[in-house]
Write a protein that holds these residues in place. Structure first.
Motif, PDB file in Angstrom:
ATOM      1  N   ALA A  44       0.833  -1.203   0.000  1.00  0.00           N
ATOM      2  CA  ALA A  44       0.000   0.000   0.000  1.00  0.00           C
ATOM      3  C   ALA A  44       0.869   1.255   0.000  1.00  0.00           C
ATOM      4  N   LYS A  45       1.916   1.240   0.770  1.00  0.00           N
ATOM      5  CA  LYS A  45       2.812   2.404   0.839  1.00  0.00           C
ATOM      6  C   LYS A  45       3.488   2.660  -0.507  1.00  0.00           C
ATOM      7  N   ARG A  46       3.999   1.607  -1.142  1.00  0.00           N
ATOM      8  CA  ARG A  46       4.672   1.759  -2.451  1.00  0.00           C
ATOM      9  C   ARG A  46       3.708   2.289  -3.501  1.00  0.00           C
ATOM     10  N   MET A  47       2.504   1.696  -3.544  1.00  0.00           N
ATOM     11  CA  MET A  47       1.537   2.115  -4.548  1.00  0.00           C
ATOM     12  C   MET A  47       1.046   3.525  -4.264  1.00  0.00           C
ATOM     13  N   ALA A  48       0.855   3.875  -3.004  1.00  0.00           N
ATOM     14  CA  ALA A  48       0.422   5.225  -2.653  1.00  0.00           C
ATOM     15  C   ALA A  48       1.449   6.255  -3.105  1.00  0.00           C
ATOM     16  N   GLU A  49       2.703   5.949  -2.928  1.00  0.00           N
ATOM     17  CA  GLU A  49       3.759   6.867  -3.373  1.00  0.00           C
ATOM     18  C   GLU A  49       3.703   7.050  -4.892  1.00  0.00           C
ATOM     19  N   TRP A  50       3.538   5.953  -5.620  1.00  0.00           N
ATOM     20  CA  TRP A  50       3.433   6.024  -7.084  1.00  0.00           C
ATOM     21  C   TRP A  50       2.223   6.865  -7.486  1.00  0.00           C
ATOM     22  N   LEU A  51       1.080   6.606  -6.862  1.00  0.00           N
ATOM     23  CA  LEU A  51      -0.141   7.333  -7.190  1.00  0.00           C
ATOM     24  C   LEU A  51      -0.018   8.819  -6.864  1.00  0.00           C
ATOM     25  N   ASN A  52       0.528   9.148  -5.723  1.00  0.00           N
ATOM     26  CA  ASN A  52       0.623  10.547  -5.313  1.00  0.00           C
ATOM     27  C   ASN A  52       1.465  11.389  -6.266  1.00  0.00           C
ATOM     28  N   HIS A  53       2.351  10.760  -7.004  1.00  0.00           N
ATOM     29  CA  HIS A  53       3.138  11.477  -8.016  1.00  0.00           C
ATOM     30  C   HIS A  53       2.357  11.679  -9.310  1.00  0.00           C
ATOM     31  N   ARG A  54       1.210  11.003  -9.458  1.00  0.00           N
ATOM     32  CA  ARG A  54       0.486  11.020 -10.727  1.00  0.00           C
ATOM     33  C   ARG A  54      -0.961  11.506 -10.646  1.00  0.00           C
ATOM     34  N   LEU A  55      -1.569  11.387  -9.496  1.00  0.00           N
ATOM     35  CA  LEU A  55      -2.972  11.777  -9.358  1.00  0.00           C
ATOM     36  C   LEU A  55      -3.143  13.294  -9.374  1.00  0.00           C
ATOM     37  N   ALA A  56      -4.195  13.726 -10.028  1.00  0.00           N
ATOM     38  CA  ALA A  56      -4.547  15.138  -9.992  1.00  0.00           C
ATOM     39  C   ALA A  56      -4.946  15.509  -8.568  1.00  0.00           C
ATOM     40  N   HIS A  57      -4.722  16.748  -8.216  1.00  0.00           N
ATOM     41  CA  HIS A  57      -5.077  17.221  -6.880  1.00  0.00           C
ATOM     42  C   HIS A  57      -6.584  17.087  -6.630  1.00  0.00           C
ATOM     43  N   SER A  58      -7.364  17.179  -7.707  1.00  0.00           N
ATOM     44  CA  SER A  58      -8.823  17.138  -7.600  1.00  0.00           C
ATOM     45  C   SER A  58      -9.398  15.719  -7.566  1.00  0.00           C
ATOM     46  N   THR A  59      -8.556  14.699  -7.563  1.00  0.00           N
ATOM     47  CA  THR A  59      -9.031  13.312  -7.583  1.00  0.00           C
ATOM     48  C   THR A  59      -9.897  13.023  -6.363  1.00  0.00           C
ATOM     49  N   ARG A  60     -11.089  12.496  -6.634  1.00  0.00           N
ATOM     50  CA  ARG A  60     -12.012  12.089  -5.566  1.00  0.00           C
ATOM     51  C   ARG A  60     -11.696  10.631  -5.221  1.00  0.00           C
ATOM     52  N   VAL A  61     -11.455  10.357  -3.952  1.00  0.00           N
ATOM     53  CA  VAL A  61     -11.094   9.012  -3.498  1.00  0.00           C
ATOM     54  C   VAL A  61     -12.282   8.436  -2.727  1.00  0.00           C
ATOM     55  N   ILE A  62     -12.771   7.277  -3.208  1.00  0.00           N
ATOM     56  CA  ILE A  62     -13.878   6.590  -2.529  1.00  0.00           C
ATOM     57  C   ILE A  62     -13.426   5.177  -2.179  1.00  0.00           C
ATOM     58  N   VAL A  63     -13.842   4.726  -1.002  1.00  0.00           N
ATOM     59  CA  VAL A  63     -13.252   3.531  -0.413  1.00  0.00           C
ATOM     60  C   VAL A  63     -14.316   2.617   0.200  1.00  0.00           C
ATOM     61  N   SER A  64     -14.094   1.316   0.050  1.00  0.00           N
ATOM     62  CA  SER A  64     -14.921   0.313   0.712  1.00  0.00           C
ATOM     63  C   SER A  64     -14.780   0.457   2.230  1.00  0.00           C
ATOM     64  N   PRO A  65     -15.820   0.081   2.972  1.00  0.00           N
ATOM     65  CA  PRO A  65     -15.725   0.143   4.436  1.00  0.00           C
ATOM     66  C   PRO A  65     -14.856  -0.958   5.049  1.00  0.00           C
TER      67      PRO A  65
END
Length: 153
Positions: free
Chosen positions: A33-54
């Protein structure tokens, strides 16, 4: 519109007495999760809406991203691909959407959008499939922008 599908990272196995929604990430899953989050944070737009399972494992995966997110019951295990599309407002939404969820729903959704068929495509634990809708000469298309697994980072 961008639709990013992120399967939760590796979680503890199901066992008697542990409700499915309470399954936590393993140590390996936390690293994924940490590795993928780092990759995503370099590429996701600031306006990205994040929705998550409970589910706890999805919540933990989302926390690695260190962004605000919304928990939606509609994304729980056994959700339908249609429920995910509705939650994401696909394809009419104006901002990119990142869904952190489960198999087989994420794979079914990817197959539906990319191939027009309902097939249980495999999405590895912790992996991201990044889809993009676009208009090409008056015709709506869905293209695969990226597929990445945490172990390849």
């Amino acid at each position: 519109m961008d639709l990013i599908l992120w399967r939760h990272a590796e979680a503890v196995l199901e066992r008697e007495g542990l409700p499915d929604l309470d399954r936590a990430l393993t140590t390996k899953g936390e690293r994924q999760a940490k590795r993928m989050a780092e990759w995503l944070n370099h590429r996701l737009a600031h306006s990205t809406r994040v929705i998550v399972s409970p589910a706890r494992r999805c919540q933990q995966t989302a926390k690695a991203l260190d962004r605000s997110y919304k928990t939606l019951e509609a994304l729980a295990p056994e959700a339908s691909p249609e429920a995910l599309l509705k939650a994401a407002r696909w394809p009419e939404g104006s901002e990119p959407v990142l869904i952190i969820g489960h198999q087989p729903t994420l794979g079914l959704l990817a197959a539906q959008l990319l191939a027009g068929v309902e097939q249980p495509w495999p999405i590895r634990k912790g992996a991201v499939w990044w889809l993009r809708s676009r208009d090409r000469e008056g015709s709506a298309q869905v293209v695969l922008h990226a597929v990445i697994a945490p172990d390849s980072l």
